[in-house]
Design a protein around this motif. Structure first.
Motif, short mmCIF file in Angstrom:
data_model
loop_
_atom_site.label_atom_id
_atom_site.label_comp_id
_atom_site.label_asym_id
_atom_site.label_seq_id
_atom_site.Cartn_x
_atom_site.Cartn_y
_atom_site.Cartn_z
N TRP A 16 0.89 -1.17 0.00
CA TRP A 16 0.00 0.00 0.00
C TRP A 16 0.92 1.21 0.00
CZ3 TRP A 16 -4.11 1.83 -1.65
CH2 TRP A 16 -4.78 2.91 -1.07
N ASN A 17 1.11 1.79 -1.19
CA ASN A 17 2.14 2.79 -1.40
C ASN A 17 1.58 4.20 -1.49
OD1 ASN A 17 4.61 1.47 -1.38
ND2 ASN A 17 4.53 0.94 -3.56
N SER A 18 2.34 5.14 -0.96
CA SER A 18 2.07 6.56 -1.20
C SER A 18 2.36 6.85 -2.67
CB SER A 18 2.99 7.41 -0.33
OG SER A 18 4.32 7.39 -0.85
N PRO A 19 1.91 8.01 -3.18
CA PRO A 19 2.26 8.34 -4.57
C PRO A 19 3.76 8.46 -4.79
CG PRO A 19 1.19 10.19 -3.46
CD PRO A 19 1.02 9.00 -2.57
N LEU A 20 4.48 8.97 -3.81
CA LEU A 20 5.93 9.08 -3.94
C LEU A 20 6.57 7.70 -3.95
CD1 LEU A 20 8.22 11.15 -4.18
CD2 LEU A 20 8.35 11.18 -1.67
N ALA A 21 6.06 6.79 -3.12
CA ALA A 21 6.57 5.42 -3.10
C ALA A 21 6.28 4.72 -4.43
CB ALA A 21 5.96 4.64 -1.95
N TRP A 22 5.09 4.98 -4.99
CA TRP A 22 4.78 4.41 -6.30
C TRP A 22 5.80 4.86 -7.34
CZ3 TRP A 22 3.10 1.37 -9.90
CH2 TRP A 22 3.06 1.83 -11.22
N LEU A 23 6.14 6.15 -7.35
CA LEU A 23 7.09 6.64 -8.33
C LEU A 23 8.46 6.01 -8.15
CD1 LEU A 23 6.32 10.46 -8.69
CD2 LEU A 23 5.81 8.62 -10.29
N ARG A 24 8.86 5.79 -6.90
CA ARG A 24 10.15 5.14 -6.68
C ARG A 24 10.11 3.71 -7.19
NH1 ARG A 24 13.77 3.46 -1.39
NH2 ARG A 24 15.70 3.37 -2.59
N ALA A 25 9.02 2.99 -6.87
CA ALA A 25 8.90 1.61 -7.34
C ALA A 25 8.90 1.56 -8.86
CB ALA A 25 7.62 0.99 -6.78
N GLU A 26 8.20 2.49 -9.49
CA GLU A 26 8.14 2.52 -10.95
C GLU A 26 9.53 2.75 -11.54
OE1 GLU A 26 5.27 4.79 -14.12
OE2 GLU A 26 6.38 6.05 -12.70
N ARG A 27 10.29 3.66 -10.96
CA ARG A 27 11.63 3.94 -11.47
C ARG A 27 12.57 2.76 -11.26
NH1 ARG A 27 12.95 10.30 -11.00
NH2 ARG A 27 10.89 11.07 -11.58
N MET A 28 12.47 2.13 -10.10
CA MET A 28 13.32 0.96 -9.84
C MET A 28 12.97 -0.18 -10.79
SD MET A 28 13.39 1.11 -5.65
CE MET A 28 14.31 -0.42 -5.45
N ALA A 29 11.68 -0.36 -11.05
CA ALA A 29 11.24 -1.43 -11.95
C ALA A 29 11.73 -1.18 -13.37
CB ALA A 29 9.72 -1.54 -11.93
N ARG A 30 11.64 0.07 -13.82
CA ARG A 30 12.09 0.41 -15.16
C ARG A 30 13.59 0.16 -15.30
NH1 ARG A 30 11.30 5.71 -15.19
NH2 ARG A 30 9.04 5.42 -15.34
N ALA A 31 14.36 0.55 -14.29
CA ALA A 31 15.81 0.38 -14.34
C ALA A 31 16.22 -1.09 -14.33
CB ALA A 31 16.46 1.11 -13.16
#
Length: 287
Positions: free
Chosen positions: A58-73
């Motif tokens: 259950w992620n905050s919007p900022l946590a979502w963006l970090r997860a998205e960036r880590m996943a892309r990398a």
């Protein structure tokens, strides 16, 4: 762990324990082996998604963006998805509030003034509003004195502490303007933190979205499918579920969407909060 769906959540308030113990009972009662792990901050929680500790967070919007960036990398973007969010997570706005009669009537009048914001990691009370001002031609770094109210670092603003402190600073004359999400502005007005008739909303940001359930790389497809089905089956009319939904601040779960994170994404880049790989690059961020 492969036989039990494990969720990560951040313990930003005591009610979080009540909420997830209740949700656990609901999921187990409906045939989904379920457990949860509480983290003290979102940074650790997102890292746990990629180390295999939790299947969904259950992620905050900022946590979502970090997860998205880590996943892309890491080449696993297809496995990291926003699958559901609250009805109250959609189309939120933040407001810039000033003292009535202080001579601040336009955004241009903010130049050279002190603006009180929330914590460094608050999307709604710091990152998004400052980015919006930046895009209106008012650079917070040169045109304003930004006064942060850092409360509970790592919680990504999932509390009212920093915003309430900014509101109090405005009333006390310690800042010339204060930023808060519209819901907290209403609450602060109702409770008297912002005395009636003494403050005015100067401006409102464009709409943005808040939290979501984010899947982790490698999460078991069968457990995740069951989880998604049961989340959507939660009914506000169910007397066992309704108190939990009220505590979590929603009436129904909506499909996850990511279109409402564009402002925050630009704010993260402009402020240097995370880099493109999801590494934490904000030099004075403590969590």
């Amino acid at each position: 762990m492969s036989q039990t769906l494990v969720l990560g959540a951040v313990a930003y308030a005591p009610k979080v324990v009540t909420i997830w113990e209740g949700f656990k009972e609901f999921f187990v009662r409906n045939g989904l082996p379920f457990d949860f792990i509480l983290y003290s901050n979102y940074e650790r929680q997102v890292e746990a998604q990629f180390s295999g500790e939790v299947h969904v967070a259950w992620n905050s919007p900022l946590a979502w963006l970090r997860a998205e960036r880590m996943a892309r990398a890491r080449g696993v973007s297809a496995q990291v998805r926003a699958i559901a969010m609250r009805d109250t997570d959609c189309d939120l706005t933040s407001v810039i509030v000033v003292r009535t009669g202080a001579g601040i009537n336009t955004l241009a009048d903010l130049r050279g003034k002190r603006i009180g914001v929330g914590a460094i990691d608050s999307p709604q009370a710091t990152l998004i509003p400052l980015q919006w001002l930046r895009e209106q031609g008012i650079d917070p770094d040169s045109a304003l004195t930004v006064v942060r109210h850092d409360v509970l670092g790592g919680k990504h603003g999932d509390h009212v502490g920093g915003e309430r402190d900014a509101a109090r600073a405005l009333v006390a004359g310690e800042v010339d303007a204060a930023v808060m999400i519209d819901g907290n502005h209403l609450q602060f007005t109702q409770e008297g933190t912002l005395p009636a008739g003494r403050t005015t909303v100067l401006a409102r940001t464009p709409a943005f979205d808040h939290c979501n359930f984010t899947t982790s790389p490698g999460a078991p497809a069968d457990l995740m499918a069951r989880f998604e089905t049961l989340v959507r089956a939660m009914s506000f009319d169910d007397p066992q579920v309704r108190p939990l939904l009220e505590l979590e601040g929603l009436r129904e779960w909506k499909d996850g969407r990511t279109s409402g994170y564009a402002w925050l994404d630009r704010a993260v880049d402009a402020s240097g909060f995370y880099d493109a790989q999801g590494n934490i690059t904000a030099h004075d961020y403590r969590y």
